[in-house]
Design an enzyme around this catalytic site. Sequence first.
Site, PDB file in Angstrom:
ATOM      1  CE  LYS A  86      -3.377   5.118  -2.113  1.00  0.00           C
ATOM      2  NZ  LYS A  86      -4.393   5.484  -3.108  1.00  0.00           N
ATOM      3  CE1 TYR A 122      -3.968   2.187   0.464  1.00  0.00           C
ATOM      4  CE2 TYR A 122      -2.508   3.391   1.937  1.00  0.00           C
ATOM      5  CZ  TYR A 122      -3.682   3.322   1.195  1.00  0.00           C
ATOM      6  OH  TYR A 122      -4.548   4.393   1.179  1.00  0.00           O
TER       7      TYR A 122
END
Length: 244
Positions: free
Chosen positions: A171, A167
């Site tokens: 990003k 994750y």
Amino acid sequence: MQTPKARIALVTGANKGIGLEIARQLGKAGHLVVLGARNATLGETAAGALRVDGVDARFIHIDLDKPATIQAAAAVIDANHDRLDVLVNNAGIADRLDGPPSKASIDAVRRVFDTNFFGTLAVTQAMLPLLRKSPSARIVNVSSELGSLTHNGDPAWAFAQYKFLGYNASKAAVNMLTVQLASELKETGIKVNSADPGFTATDLNNHRGSQTILEGAAAAIRLALLTDDGPTGGFFGANRAHPW
Ligand code: NAP
């Protein structure tokens, strides 16, 4: 209903959560909102609810993991509106098998990258010809403070325990897309920025977030509504810039 001056906005993953609130607020600000969702029933229901609320909202099928749906959506927006003024790349996932580098499931890291980075890149590339037709387009990539390399290296950071390799790295990669695309488009009217919603109570985190959805939408809304003298190639929360 649509006026000749209405700006056309596409928000991905807009059937719920922060995306739905971004769509609602852009609609309230006078945009015609194209509400992207991968599930047609959920997307139609969300668009219907926005229409009841007075927003000119239209559902469009976009699954970030299915490139054909992205191409088809671009063709529909082209046919119906001939341009796009605002793209909010909001759709994103977390994965329960993600985790710190020593333990994260590599398949989970790939799944997260497929949606959060490759899907976002595919939507952006597909919509770029339509955004180029706008006199002052805005691209908002919904990132996360968890994508900050600087923060991830700081043991005193408030979210230092949230080390999800897939994750957080997805990003960080979205942030790289922001920086490079803003640079590539600097001679155009298109501004590209990353928005951090902050820790917001949604399905993504089983509603453990401390902020409301209204607060979570604020950074993206500000960047979607930037005037021509606003920044490009930046990374912002609702009230402050973040370090890369
Ligand atoms: P959410 O309530 O789980 O909403 C995520 C949205 O993305 C849903 O509409 C979901 O659709 C959609 N989506 C997921 N995979 C998709 C795919 N392959 N194709 C199309 N749509 C897809 O989560 P949220 O918190 O609102 O998250 C919105 C964005 O904010 C995400 O990019 C997330 O990473 C980011 N963010 C959230 C927080 C937070 O604290 N909540 C903090 C920082 C950043 P379905 O309903 O079909 O699953």
